[in-house]
Design a protein around this motif. Structure first.
Motif, PDB file in Angstrom:
ATOM      1  N   GLU A  69      96.813  34.295 -14.940  1.00  0.00           N
ATOM      2  CA  GLU A  69      95.528  33.926 -14.331  1.00  0.00           C
ATOM      3  C   GLU A  69      95.691  33.435 -12.884  1.00  0.00           C
ATOM      4  O   GLU A  69      94.702  33.221 -12.189  1.00  0.00           O
ATOM      5  N   VAL A  71      96.387  34.001  -9.115  1.00  0.00           N
ATOM      6  CA  VAL A  71      96.356  35.140  -8.188  1.00  0.00           C
ATOM      7  C   VAL A  71      96.908  34.797  -6.812  1.00  0.00           C
ATOM      8  O   VAL A  71      97.129  35.687  -5.994  1.00  0.00           O
ATOM      9  N   ARG A  72      97.134  33.497  -6.546  1.00  0.00           N
ATOM     10  CA  ARG A  72      97.618  33.126  -5.211  1.00  0.00           C
ATOM     11  C   ARG A  72      98.279  31.753  -5.252  1.00  0.00           C
ATOM     12  O   ARG A  72      97.926  30.911  -6.074  1.00  0.00           O
ATOM     13  N   THR A  89      93.401  30.364  -9.188  1.00  0.00           N
ATOM     14  CA  THR A  89      92.903  31.489  -9.972  1.00  0.00           C
ATOM     15  C   THR A  89      91.932  32.296  -9.108  1.00  0.00           C
ATOM     16  O   THR A  89      91.542  31.868  -8.012  1.00  0.00           O
ATOM     17  N   ALA A  90      91.487  33.440  -9.638  1.00  0.00           N
ATOM     18  CA  ALA A  90      90.517  34.256  -8.899  1.00  0.00           C
ATOM     19  C   ALA A  90      89.231  33.464  -8.666  1.00  0.00           C
ATOM     20  O   ALA A  90      88.610  33.556  -7.594  1.00  0.00           O
ATOM     21  N   LYS A  91      88.820  32.668  -9.653  1.00  0.00           N
ATOM     22  CA  LYS A  91      87.607  31.850  -9.484  1.00  0.00           C
ATOM     23  C   LYS A  91      87.816  30.780  -8.422  1.00  0.00           C
ATOM     24  O   LYS A  91      86.912  30.509  -7.620  1.00  0.00           O
ATOM     25  N   VAL A  93      89.723  30.982  -5.792  1.00  0.00           N
ATOM     26  CA  VAL A  93      89.676  31.662  -4.493  1.00  0.00           C
ATOM     27  C   VAL A  93      88.230  31.960  -4.105  1.00  0.00           C
ATOM     28  O   VAL A  93      87.810  31.755  -2.955  1.00  0.00           O
ATOM     29  N   ASP A  94      87.434  32.429  -5.085  1.00  0.00           N
ATOM     30  CA  ASP A  94      86.038  32.754  -4.810  1.00  0.00           C
ATOM     31  C   ASP A  94      85.212  31.495  -4.530  1.00  0.00           C
ATOM     32  O   ASP A  94      84.360  31.482  -3.631  1.00  0.00           O
TER      33      ASP A  94
END
Length: 413
Positions: A69, A71-72, A89-91, A93-94
């Protein structure tokens, strides 16, 4: 400012999620018997978290989700001890991009703007945060990164950049260079979004006047997403922060006790929805205060005052505690003295005493010897220490593309 019901629910969910993991904080909360957060009193019983925790958990001990989970990774720009590594996580980052886009909007920046991005990319959270927010807003990103001032100015002219994003140190360097080349009337900049370090009112006024732009302070730190968690509005009356993502409390840095709204202290941040590395009651060491009144700009988002300095920036000479903010405030009162300065502290073995060397820049119209004398007298009367003062011409001190190190301590402490 107390937690509202929605924030309390989000903190409770964060704590329950953490104790289900084998992360550093999950284990810590289980050991302390923390199981749920139903009231303000429950929340205040949670111990503070700190950068020391994050270093103890190096490299990924604070990660609270499975690897698949994440991503960075980002890391703090600190120069001492182990770095701090934060998984996203992707969330996450968003969410960060959404907050950053709000900052641009608060500054009156739209998708018609061309945003010139000079902060660094890579592990540091700066450049990529400015870019993600720009793209979320739908504006044109010009991802220059730091350095190569000739190319920066050329692209600024050719692409007609309307917004400059930078540290205050690099914004100063660009302003000086644009002024030196006589290009002020050719650039199309309208606004500057400046972050990562405290800056004096003199520096702010110089950058604003030399570039002919509105300036906005953006707030953030790597541990809490990065820059973009708050920004001042056009009323220039404090920094609005996004309380649907963060809860901010102000504490007495010595006692750890909460202070009344309006009273100055240390900013402590709780992430309400962060997934990769949630932090509860994280001590930032940044000094500010909650502004309790509603802002005249009409925004419902709460405000903190501009950052006054850091509780861990203190340095001591001859038994006197000092902060860079005190030095900046003092220098602002001296005619002809600019915002750039450096302090070197060393121990003189020949006299067995610590020596403080202060170097400042001044305009050529003032007498350097007399100006140095005034600064020494001001230091002695206002702070209680008499430094050795050297006054130098403008542009003598080095300019930085990132944060400028103001105080260098050569003593063996």
């Amino acid at each position: 400012m107390k937690l509202n019901e929605k924030q309390l629910q989000l903190v409770d969910a964060q704590v329950k999620r953490l104790i289900q993991t084998d992360s550093y904080y999950g284990k810590k909360f289980r050991d302390l018997g923390i199981t749920e957060i139903k009231t303000e009193e429950d929340f205040l019983k949670i111990p503070f978290s700190s950068k020391d925790d994050l270093r103890n958990a190096y490299p990924l001990g604070i990660q609270a989700v499975p690897d698949e989970e994440v991503v960075r990774i980002h890391s703090s720009s600190g120069t001492t001890g182990k770095p701090v590594i934060i998984p996203y996580t992707a969330k996450d980052v968003d969410d960060w991009a959404t907050m950053f886009a709000r900052c641009y909007e608060m500054a009156g920046i739209t998708n018609k703007d061309r945003i010139h991005i000079t902060p660094g990319y890579g592990l540091w959270t700066a450049g990529i945060g400015f870019q993600a927010g720009c793209e979320k807003l739908g504006a044109m990103a010009i991802p220059m990164g730091p350095g190569n001032t000739d190319k920066q100015i050329q692209m600024m002219l050719d692409l007609e950049s309307t917004v400059l994003t930078a540290t205050s140190s690099y914004a100063l360097l660009l302003a000086e260079e644009i002024n030196r080349r006589g290009l002020k009337d050719q650039i199309k900049l309208k606004k500057g979004v400046i972050g990562s370090e405290r800056w004096s009112e003199k520096k702010r006024e110089y950058i604003k006047n030399e570039l002919g732009i509105e300036l906005y302070d953006i707030y953030g730190l790597t541990e809490i997403y990065g820059p973009g968690i708050g920004v001042n509005c056009q009323k220039e009356a404090g920094i609005h922060y996004w309380d649907d993502y963060l809860y901010i409390e102000i504490i007495n840095p010595k006692t750890g006790e909460p202070v009344e709204d309006g009273e100055e202290g240390e900013i402590v941040i709780t992430t309400l929805v962060k997934e990769g590395a949630p932090l509860i009651r994280f001590r930032t060491h940044d000094i500010s205060r909650i502004i309790p009144e509603k802002c005249s700009c009409g925004s419902e988002f709460p405000r903190i005052d501009i950052i006054r300095g850091r509780s861990d920036d203190m340095f001591k000479v001859h038994g006197v505690n000092m902060f860079p903010s005190q030095v900046e405030d003092l220098l602002q009162t001296v005619d002809g003295v600019l915002s750039e300065y450096s302090i070197n502290i060393a121990h003189d073995e020949s006299i067995n005493k610590d020596v403080m060397l202060l170097t400042v820049e001044a305009e050529g119209r003032v007498d350097f010897e007399e100006t140095g004398k005034i600064i020494r007298e001001q230091f002695k009367s206002r702070i209680g220490v008499t430094p050795k003062v050297t006054v130098v011409p403008i542009n003598t001190l080095p300019r930085s593309e990132k944060k400028t190190q103001r105080v260098i301590d050569h003593r063996e402490l």
